[in-house]
Enzyme design. Structure first.
Site, PDB file in Angstrom:
ATOM      1  N   ASP A   1       1.016  -1.040  -0.073  1.00  0.00           N
ATOM      2  CA  ASP A   1      -0.006  -0.028  -0.009  1.00  0.00           C
ATOM      3  C   ASP A   1       0.890   1.294  -0.071  1.00  0.00           C
ATOM      4  OD1 ASP A   1      -2.418  -1.133   0.344  1.00  0.00           O
ATOM      5  OD2 ASP A   1      -2.686  -1.083   2.278  1.00  0.00           O
TER       6      ASP A   1
ATOM      7  N   LYS B   1      -3.626   3.397  -2.537  1.00  0.00           N
ATOM      8  CA  LYS B   1      -4.403   4.306  -3.087  1.00  0.00           C
ATOM      9  C   LYS B   1      -4.134   5.628  -2.939  1.00  0.00           C
ATOM     10  CE  LYS B   1      -7.836   1.197  -1.276  1.00  0.00           C
ATOM     11  NZ  LYS B   1      -7.010   0.258  -0.454  1.00  0.00           N
TER      12      LYS B   1
ATOM     13  N   GLY C   1       0.180  -0.762   5.777  1.00  0.00           N
ATOM     14  CA  GLY C   1       0.477   0.152   7.002  1.00  0.00           C
ATOM     15  C   GLY C   1      -0.202  -0.403   8.125  1.00  0.00           C
ATOM     16  N   GLY C   2       0.483  -0.033   9.194  1.00  0.00           N
ATOM     17  CA  GLY C   2       0.079  -0.268  10.608  1.00  0.00           C
ATOM     18  C   GLY C   2      -0.355  -1.661  10.788  1.00  0.00           C
TER      19      GLY C   2
ATOM     20  N   MET D   1      -7.169   9.314   9.763  1.00  0.00           N
ATOM     21  CA  MET D   1      -7.781   9.644   8.841  1.00  0.00           C
ATOM     22  C   MET D   1      -8.590  10.968   9.139  1.00  0.00           C
ATOM     23  SD  MET D   1      -9.134   6.456   6.941  1.00  0.00           S
ATOM     24  CE  MET D   1      -9.561   5.348   8.452  1.00  0.00           C
TER      25      MET D   1
HETATM   26  C1  SAM Z   1      -6.634   3.781   6.395  1.00  0.00           C
HETATM   27  S1  SAM Z   1      -5.730   4.191   8.035  1.00  0.00           S
HETATM   28  C2  SAM Z   1      -4.730   2.871   7.994  1.00  0.00           C
HETATM   29  C3  SAM Z   1      -4.343   2.468   9.586  1.00  0.00           C
HETATM   30  C4  SAM Z   1      -3.373   1.287   9.667  1.00  0.00           C
HETATM   31  N1  SAM Z   1      -4.131   0.321   9.507  1.00  0.00           N
HETATM   32  C5  SAM Z   1      -3.067   0.987  10.947  1.00  0.00           C
HETATM   33  O1  SAM Z   1      -3.255   0.392  11.737  1.00  0.00           O
HETATM   34  O2  SAM Z   1      -2.214   2.025  11.597  1.00  0.00           O
HETATM   35  C6  SAM Z   1      -4.700   5.455   7.475  1.00  0.00           C
HETATM   36  C7  SAM Z   1      -4.515   6.473   8.502  1.00  0.00           C
HETATM   37  O3  SAM Z   1      -3.763   5.944   9.510  1.00  0.00           O
HETATM   38  C8  SAM Z   1      -2.831   6.840  10.031  1.00  0.00           C
HETATM   39  N2  SAM Z   1      -1.452   6.893  10.054  1.00  0.00           N
HETATM   40  C9  SAM Z   1      -0.885   5.770   9.526  1.00  0.00           C
HETATM   41  N3  SAM Z   1       0.366   5.809   9.453  1.00  0.00           N
HETATM   42  C10 SAM Z   1       0.805   7.051  10.201  1.00  0.00           C
HETATM   43  C11 SAM Z   1       1.884   7.640  10.394  1.00  0.00           C
HETATM   44  N4  SAM Z   1       2.865   7.149  10.183  1.00  0.00           N
HETATM   45  N5  SAM Z   1       1.901   8.902  11.133  1.00  0.00           N
HETATM   46  C12 SAM Z   1       0.500   9.416  11.391  1.00  0.00           C
HETATM   47  N6  SAM Z   1      -0.437   8.764  11.005  1.00  0.00           N
HETATM   48  C13 SAM Z   1      -0.474   7.687  10.534  1.00  0.00           C
HETATM   49  C14 SAM Z   1      -3.546   8.350   9.384  1.00  0.00           C
HETATM   50  O4  SAM Z   1      -4.509   8.904  10.326  1.00  0.00           O
HETATM   51  C15 SAM Z   1      -3.978   7.790   8.106  1.00  0.00           C
HETATM   52  O5  SAM Z   1      -4.801   8.645   7.625  1.00  0.00           O
END
Ligand code: SAM
Length: 297
Positions: free
Chosen positions: A79, A101, A132-133, A214
């Site tokens: 992603d 995306k 991510g995450g 988000m």
């Molecule tokens: C679609 S969500 C995915 C979350 C991901 N699955 C997780 O567990 O972190 C994407 C949102 O995660 C947050 N995000 C992800 N990585 C980040 C980072 N390194 N710093 C700040 N916000 C982050 C932001 O709010 C972003 O809009």
């Protein structure tokens, strides 16, 4: 022909069939692949999908298991949120497919991603789906393995450090703290048709931290709604941009001062919002010093 018939009769009545009946699909398919190989057929292995959380950005936050599967996978679907430094750690000869995306790059719809996973695993490949995450936190990971499960494709899920945990740790903002917050909720600030899909009364509980994914685009409206539903306007709030990376920036204020502060800044995605008394601790507990690099490099 007769030999082949005998082979399949034996398979259908033997221990491999028993494994399938017992729900041990993966072991059964592996055993079947080996038997086919022993019969002189093309050596064959069942494909498998690894749904892996890559953490919030810092490659050091990958789990050991994630790294191990990254060395085994033959093809990788990743992603936008997966840092390039993490994609670089994938097995050198693995095929890399970007499916993230982003408006200005060609990407696949969720249905196309699901179909691609099925096709690649069906070709017998070990497929790494890197997200991510954490894949189960606002990551649509559940939908992806739902489709695999429906087709009996073997998969494993590897949790990752979710953005709320990673960003708060690197910003020195404990999500819970005995003196300030006994609970923490993760919500999405995404608005559909101009509306939040949130239960405000559950959010404005005292001694609770709110981690908003988000939520940058809707920050001003989010803060306004919290105040309208009874939260003190002076409640501390923070925005963490590109948390855990060398480009991390942390902005702090309260429900009234943070939104205008953010409007003046050029905020880069991804960013995370944290609301609650724990934000006060940032001043004392901030420890991470990102390398001095321009925000968009
Ligand atoms: C679609 S969500 C995915 C979350 C991901 N699955 C997780 O567990 O972190 C994407 C949102 O995660 C947050 N995000 C992800 N990585 C980040 C980072 N390194 N710093 C700040 N916000 C982050 C932001 O709010 C972003 O809009």
């Amino acid at each position: 022909m007769r030999r082949r018939r005998r082979f399949w009769e034996e398979i259908l009545q033997g221990p491999i069939a028993e494994m399938l009946f017992a729900g041990q699909d993966k072991a059964a398919l592996a055993a079947l692949g080996k038997r086919l190989g022993d019969e002189g057929d093309e050596p064959w292995t069942a494909g498998e999908v690894y749904l892996v959380g890559a953490g919030p950005g810092d490659p050091d936050l990958l789990t050991f298991r994630a790294l191990r599967l990254m060395q085994q996978a033959e093809v990788v679907l990743y992603d936008r949120l997966v840092a390039p430094a993490i994609v670089d750690l994938v097995r050198r000869d693995a095929e890399r497919i970007y499916v993230g995306k982003e408006s200005d790059r060609h990407t696949l719809s969720q249905e196309e991603i699901n179909a691609l996973l099925i096709r690649l695993a069906g070709e017998g490949k070990r497929v790494l789906r890197l997200k991510g995450g954490d894949p189960f936190i606002f990551g649509r990971g559940g939908e992806e393995i739902d489709t695999l499960a429906a087709r009996g494709i073997p998969f494993q899920v590897v949790p990752g450090i979710t953005a709320a945990a990673g960003c708060s740790a690197y910003a020195g903002i404990p999500l819970t703290h005995r003196d300030y917050a006994q609970s923490c909720v993760f919500v999405t600030g995404h608005v559909r048709d101009g509306r939040f899909d949130l239960s405000w009364d559950a959010l404005i509980q005292p001694r609770q931290t709110i981690a908003v994914y988000m939520g940058v685009g809707s920050l001003a409206a989010f803060c306004r709604e919290l105040i309208r539903h009874g939260m003190a306007a002076a409640t501390p709030a923070a925005l963490i941009q590109q948390g855990t990376t060398p480009r991390q920036r942390v902005f702090t204020g309260d429900l009234t001062t943070l939104p205008p502060m953010i409007e003046k800044e050029e905020i880069k995605p991804p960013s995370m919002v944290i609301v609650g008394e724990v934000v006060k601790l940032h001043e004392k507990l901030a420890w991470y010093e990102p390398a001095a690099v321009a925000p968009d490099t």
